[in-house]
Write a protein that holds these residues in place. Structure first.
Motif, PDB file in Angstrom:
ATOM      1  N   LYS A  71      89.872  17.354   6.236  1.00  0.00           N
ATOM      2  CA  LYS A  71      90.532  18.811   6.132  1.00  0.00           C
ATOM      3  C   LYS A  71      90.004  19.588   7.098  1.00  0.00           C
ATOM      4  O   LYS A  71      90.990  20.426   7.438  1.00  0.00           O
ATOM      5  CB  LYS A  71      90.249  19.170   4.588  1.00  0.00           C
ATOM      6  CG  LYS A  71      91.190  20.441   4.180  1.00  0.00           C
ATOM      7  CD  LYS A  71      91.065  20.815   2.853  1.00  0.00           C
ATOM      8  CE  LYS A  71      91.945  21.847   2.766  1.00  0.00           C
ATOM      9  NZ  LYS A  71      91.909  22.379   1.224  1.00  0.00           N
ATOM     10  N   GLN A  72      88.655  19.647   7.519  1.00  0.00           N
ATOM     11  CA  GLN A  72      88.198  20.624   8.380  1.00  0.00           C
ATOM     12  C   GLN A  72      88.776  20.186   9.888  1.00  0.00           C
ATOM     13  O   GLN A  72      89.242  21.032  10.282  1.00  0.00           O
ATOM     14  CB  GLN A  72      86.771  20.563   8.421  1.00  0.00           C
ATOM     15  CG  GLN A  72      85.933  21.452   7.488  1.00  0.00           C
ATOM     16  CD  GLN A  72      84.486  21.100   7.665  1.00  0.00           C
ATOM     17  OE1 GLN A  72      83.776  19.902   8.033  1.00  0.00           O
ATOM     18  NE2 GLN A  72      83.806  22.230   7.356  1.00  0.00           N
ATOM     19  N   ILE A  73      88.973  19.034   9.960  1.00  0.00           N
ATOM     20  CA  ILE A  73      89.477  18.513  11.436  1.00  0.00           C
ATOM     21  C   ILE A  73      90.986  18.855  11.508  1.00  0.00           C
ATOM     22  O   ILE A  73      91.315  19.413  12.613  1.00  0.00           O
ATOM     23  CB  ILE A  73      89.218  16.810  11.449  1.00  0.00           C
ATOM     24  CG1 ILE A  73      87.784  16.539  11.832  1.00  0.00           C
ATOM     25  CG2 ILE A  73      89.989  16.453  12.621  1.00  0.00           C
ATOM     26  CD1 ILE A  73      87.494  15.235  11.701  1.00  0.00           C
ATOM     27  N   VAL A  74      91.737  18.644  10.342  1.00  0.00           N
ATOM     28  CA  VAL A  74      93.032  19.013  10.248  1.00  0.00           C
ATOM     29  C   VAL A  74      93.281  20.505  10.468  1.00  0.00           C
ATOM     30  O   VAL A  74      94.207  20.930  11.172  1.00  0.00           O
ATOM     31  CB  VAL A  74      93.826  18.275   8.939  1.00  0.00           C
ATOM     32  CG1 VAL A  74      95.252  19.066   8.881  1.00  0.00           C
ATOM     33  CG2 VAL A  74      93.774  16.926   8.905  1.00  0.00           C
ATOM     34  N   THR A  75      92.485  21.205   9.806  1.00  0.00           N
ATOM     35  CA  THR A  75      92.573  22.713   9.980  1.00  0.00           C
ATOM     36  C   THR A  75      92.319  23.292  11.482  1.00  0.00           C
ATOM     37  O   THR A  75      93.333  23.994  11.795  1.00  0.00           O
ATOM     38  CB  THR A  75      91.604  23.515   9.118  1.00  0.00           C
ATOM     39  OG1 THR A  75      91.841  22.903   7.804  1.00  0.00           O
ATOM     40  CG2 THR A  75      91.936  24.936   8.900  1.00  0.00           C
ATOM     41  N   GLU A  76      91.483  22.662  12.187  1.00  0.00           N
ATOM     42  CA  GLU A  76      91.027  23.272  13.284  1.00  0.00           C
ATOM     43  C   GLU A  76      92.180  22.681  14.444  1.00  0.00           C
ATOM     44  O   GLU A  76      92.511  23.275  15.343  1.00  0.00           O
ATOM     45  CB  GLU A  76      89.720  22.636  13.924  1.00  0.00           C
ATOM     46  CG  GLU A  76      88.607  23.427  12.957  1.00  0.00           C
ATOM     47  CD  GLU A  76      88.400  24.832  13.189  1.00  0.00           C
ATOM     48  OE1 GLU A  76      89.186  25.335  14.187  1.00  0.00           O
ATOM     49  OE2 GLU A  76      88.277  25.423  12.137  1.00  0.00           O
ATOM     50  N   PHE A  77      92.587  21.423  14.135  1.00  0.00           N
ATOM     51  CA  PHE A  77      93.524  20.809  14.941  1.00  0.00           C
ATOM     52  C   PHE A  77      94.933  21.598  15.091  1.00  0.00           C
ATOM     53  O   PHE A  77      95.564  21.723  15.853  1.00  0.00           O
ATOM     54  CB  PHE A  77      93.908  19.387  14.689  1.00  0.00           C
ATOM     55  CG  PHE A  77      94.963  18.715  15.443  1.00  0.00           C
ATOM     56  CD1 PHE A  77      94.873  18.226  16.692  1.00  0.00           C
ATOM     57  CD2 PHE A  77      96.316  18.630  14.668  1.00  0.00           C
ATOM     58  CE1 PHE A  77      95.718  17.719  17.457  1.00  0.00           C
ATOM     59  CE2 PHE A  77      97.416  18.004  15.492  1.00  0.00           C
ATOM     60  CZ  PHE A  77      96.980  17.350  16.934  1.00  0.00           C
ATOM     61  N   SER A  78      95.425  22.223  13.706  1.00  0.00           N
ATOM     62  CA  SER A  78      96.507  22.685  13.744  1.00  0.00           C
ATOM     63  C   SER A  78      96.401  24.097  14.182  1.00  0.00           C
ATOM     64  O   SER A  78      97.483  24.794  14.670  1.00  0.00           O
ATOM     65  CB  SER A  78      96.747  23.072  12.250  1.00  0.00           C
ATOM     66  OG  SER A  78      95.896  23.914  11.473  1.00  0.00           O
TER      67      SER A  78
END
Length: 141
Positions: A71-78
């Protein structure tokens, strides 16, 4: 009634768009590498799995990514503008005199590849710093 229908339709579309963004992450491949004469590190993250290679002739070690970290990775990627990735400027230049390994981030999404110019390992451009740090954490584990 018309207002209620419009509100419901807007919420429905917004929900569909955000879930589409998450669905796209299943086919997104993020690859971070750090290379110099004495360092070779490659981290590939795709679909809740990280493959870490430490050394030129080493085999990659695969690790599952837990939901919180994903979820952290997806948040930063977005937060990243993919089209701007090739234009990011490195904050330091230690790699020019062997003061740091050359870092590179490559993202492949929808058969299109976005790649940074080289930057100092440990000092990524501010726009991708949090994402790169999350990816590098897999090599430390």
């Amino acid at each position: 009634m018309r207002l209620l229908s419009f509100l419901f339709f807007t919420i429905f579309i917004a929900t569909g768009c955000s879930s589409q963004k998450l669905a796209d992450m299943t086919t997104t491949k993020m690859e971070y590498s750090a290379v110099s004469r004495g360092v070779f590190k490659k981290i590939i993250v795709q679909n809740k799995t990280a493959a870490v290679t430490n050394g030129r002739n080493a085999e990659p070690v695969e690790k599952k990514i837990d939901d919180a970290k994903w979820k952290q990775i997806v948040t930063e990627f977005s937060k990243i503008n993919l089209e701007n990735i090739p234009n990011l400027k490195a904050p330091t230049e230690k790699r020019f005199y062997d003061g740091a390994a050359i870092g590179n981030l490559k993202i492949t999404q929808n058969q299109k590849t976005y790649e940074t110019k080289g930057f100092d390992n440990g000092f990524p451009p501010k726009e991708i710093e949090k994402l790169v740090n999350l990816l590098v954490d897999f090599a430390k584990e």
